[in-house]
Scaffold this motif. Structure first.
Motif, PDB file in Angstrom:
ATOM      1  N   PHE A 127     -25.317   7.831  39.024  1.00  0.00           N
ATOM      2  CA  PHE A 127     -26.335   7.004  39.669  1.00  0.00           C
ATOM      3  C   PHE A 127     -26.503   5.652  38.970  1.00  0.00           C
ATOM      4  O   PHE A 127     -27.346   4.859  39.390  1.00  0.00           O
ATOM      5  N   THR A 128     -25.728   5.400  37.937  1.00  0.00           N
ATOM      6  CA  THR A 128     -25.845   4.116  37.224  1.00  0.00           C
ATOM      7  C   THR A 128     -24.487   3.417  37.214  1.00  0.00           C
ATOM      8  O   THR A 128     -24.061   2.860  38.213  1.00  0.00           O
ATOM      9  N   GLY A 129     -23.814   3.429  36.069  1.00  0.00           N
ATOM     10  CA  GLY A 129     -22.592   2.661  35.919  1.00  0.00           C
ATOM     11  C   GLY A 129     -21.424   3.156  36.738  1.00  0.00           C
ATOM     12  O   GLY A 129     -20.626   2.356  37.241  1.00  0.00           O
ATOM     13  N   LYS A 161     -18.021  22.765  38.369  1.00  0.00           N
ATOM     14  CA  LYS A 161     -19.259  22.005  38.562  1.00  0.00           C
ATOM     15  C   LYS A 161     -19.017  20.507  38.386  1.00  0.00           C
ATOM     16  O   LYS A 161     -18.536  20.058  37.338  1.00  0.00           O
ATOM     17  N   PRO A 162     -19.368  19.712  39.407  1.00  0.00           N
ATOM     18  CA  PRO A 162     -19.210  18.259  39.273  1.00  0.00           C
ATOM     19  C   PRO A 162     -20.348  17.602  38.496  1.00  0.00           C
ATOM     20  O   PRO A 162     -20.174  16.520  37.950  1.00  0.00           O
ATOM     21  N   LEU A 163     -21.516  18.251  38.457  1.00  0.00           N
ATOM     22  CA  LEU A 163     -22.685  17.677  37.790  1.00  0.00           C
ATOM     23  C   LEU A 163     -23.021  18.519  36.559  1.00  0.00           C
ATOM     24  O   LEU A 163     -23.606  19.591  36.668  1.00  0.00           O
ATOM     25  N   VAL A 164     -22.597  18.036  35.403  1.00  0.00           N
ATOM     26  CA  VAL A 164     -22.845  18.751  34.149  1.00  0.00           C
ATOM     27  C   VAL A 164     -23.424  17.779  33.132  1.00  0.00           C
ATOM     28  O   VAL A 164     -23.154  16.572  33.160  1.00  0.00           O
ATOM     29  N   PHE A 185     -21.345   3.900  30.519  1.00  0.00           N
ATOM     30  CA  PHE A 185     -21.714   3.670  31.913  1.00  0.00           C
ATOM     31  C   PHE A 185     -23.182   3.246  32.034  1.00  0.00           C
ATOM     32  O   PHE A 185     -23.538   2.433  32.885  1.00  0.00           O
ATOM     33  N   HIS A 186     -24.039   3.806  31.191  1.00  0.00           N
ATOM     34  CA  HIS A 186     -25.434   3.355  31.163  1.00  0.00           C
ATOM     35  C   HIS A 186     -25.521   1.927  30.607  1.00  0.00           C
ATOM     36  O   HIS A 186     -26.332   1.118  31.078  1.00  0.00           O
ATOM     37  N   TRP A 222     -23.565  13.989  34.230  1.00  0.00           N
ATOM     38  CA  TRP A 222     -23.827  13.866  35.665  1.00  0.00           C
ATOM     39  C   TRP A 222     -24.658  12.640  36.019  1.00  0.00           C
ATOM     40  O   TRP A 222     -24.483  12.038  37.088  1.00  0.00           O
ATOM     41  N   HIS A 223     -25.584  12.215  35.125  1.00  0.00           N
ATOM     42  CA  HIS A 223     -26.497  11.143  35.505  1.00  0.00           C
ATOM     43  C   HIS A 223     -25.838   9.770  35.558  1.00  0.00           C
ATOM     44  O   HIS A 223     -26.419   8.840  36.113  1.00  0.00           O
TER      45      HIS A 223
END
Length: 423
Positions: free
Chosen positions: A53-55, A38-41, A275-276, A49-50
């Motif tokens: 979409f940010t950093g 799974k790439p989005l965990v 990253f955030h 995973w989130h």
């Protein structure tokens, strides 16, 4: 050398995961434990995973859009269309980059979990960063290790030389010439850049051994990139999106970005992922650019010469053909669809969707290569026929002397005339 190293890396990059997958039991065995694919965990060692979409998105913008080692290949294209073809091809290869970058580590983890043996020897990995070399030693025959080492060393040296040359060029032209010695001659700039490159090389000899004591080089590199890349991404995206901010606004946003990202890294990572933090610092720096552009009082406080900048208008003629390649938008959409299908297939652990992804990717790649070659041969044949049909001997000689007239970078008589008339 880059071309030969690329071919060698492609061979080795496919060989290692293919041999490891064979020892694992095939693609079907890989999908027996779908959670590992799974790439989005939510709970991840490096990045939930989130952050995509940010950093993490912004760091990729930095690498692929502002890194001179990457960008100079595209800027060297003889026309905008040729540059777009190269970028689209690179993007199509990047979609399947997980084979070389992620799949070996995933297979290595599965082999360790199953206490697997390869050629009678138990497969073990002492440290996370040693998965790939241990996998290479386990699955590749002894006679091929020399070839692998040659390709790897050649690629490392090529990448190092490219980065070193880029750093020396930037220092010589953008720092030394602009801020230190504005009257420096070209020979002086070359000498200073050479000395700077030598100093960078010696510095790398000192820094490299220190990385041995770091638990994960990739994670450390991402942390460093957030500091280095933030101010550059801020200035780059502002320049792409608007022509109004001037040099003062860019420098102000650059400085605010540096302060924001350094201050943000002081926040404990268990409270906010770095990253955030990177994304929040980016937003703060972009707001600083807007304020430095549209607030005359702020500009006066910091000594800006103009109360409010005006939109920049390009006055220089294009020196290459700037007509875009017509299929580029359709191919971009097609690659986004293919990438989305890959993510869905891995997220759901669906083996048949994974095969569909490969079929679609090969189709898009085939269309890209066929369209590029067909259009080039068609235009080349058309230009050759036109010269033989009605061109005078003088026109033929002039056209042959002009390299732009022998391929699809032809810009017409008006463009050639404009270049000749430029002072």
């Amino acid at each position: 050398s880059d071309c030969l190293n690329g071919i060698g890396l492609l061979i080795v990059g496919i060989w290692v995961p293919a041999a490891a997958l064979y020892n694992l039991g095939g693609v079907s065995d890989l999908f027996h434990e779908p959670d590992i694919l799974k790439p989005l965990v939510e709970h991840s060692v490096l990045a939930p995973w989130h952050v995509n979409f940010t950093g993490l998105f912004l760091t990729n913008v930095y690498y692929w859009s502002t890194n001179q080692v990457i960008v100079q290949r595209a800027l060297a294209a003889r026309s905008l269309a040729d540059g777009q073809k190269g970028v689209i091809f690179a993007a199509s290869m990047k979609v399947v980059g997980f084979i070389f970058l992620c799949l070996p580590g995933t297979i290595g983890l599965l082999l360790v979990r199953r206490n697997a043996s390869i050629s009678g020897n138990a497969f073990k990995v002492p440290k996370n960063d040693e998965v790939y070399p241990e996998l290479v030693k386990a699955v590749m025959p002894l006679w091929s290790l020399g070839f692998f080492a040659a390709v790897l060393v050649g690629s490392v040296l090529s990448s190092f030389n490219s980065a070193l040359n880029s750093a020396a060029t930037i220092f010589g032209l953008e720092i030394y010439k602009v801020y230190i010695n504005k009257e420096a001659s070209d020979k002086r700039i070359v000498n200073v850049s050479t000395i700077f490159g030598a100093a960078m090389t010696l510095g790398s000899f000192v820094v490299a051994p220190l990385l041995e004591h770091i638990d994960g080089i990739f994670s450390f590199q991402q942390h460093v990139n957030t500091i280095v890349s933030l101010p550059l991404v801020v200035v780059f995206l502002v320049g792409i999106c608007s022509s109004i901010p001037d040099a003062f606004a860019a420098k102000f946003g650059f400085a605010v970005g540096v302060v924001a990202i350094i201050g943000g890294l002081l926040v404990p990572e268990e409270h906010l992922h770095y990253f955030h933090t990177f994304f929040i610092a980016f937003v703060i720096a972009e707001l600083a650019v807007c304020m430095a552009t549209f607030l005359p009082c702020l500009r006066r406080c910091f000594g800006a010469q103009v109360p409010r900048p005006e939109a920049h208008v390009q006055r220089l003629a294009n020196v290459v053909e700037m007509s875009p390649w017509r299929p580029v938008k359709g191919l971009v959409v097609a690659l986004l669809v293919v990438l989305s299908l890959l993510i869905v297939s891995l997220q759901l652990g669906s083996e048949w969707l994974f095969y569909v992804f490969w079929a679609l990717w090969l189709s898009v790649l085939g269309v890209l290569l066929t369209w590029s070659v067909h259009r080039r041969s068609e235009k080349g044949h058309g230009a050759h026929s036109a010269k033989r049909a009605g061109a005078s001997p003088k026109e033929v000689i002039e056209e042959a002397a002009n390299p732009m007239a022998q391929d699809d970078t032809v810009v017409g008589a008006d463009y050639i005339k404009g270049i000749q008339e430029m002072p």
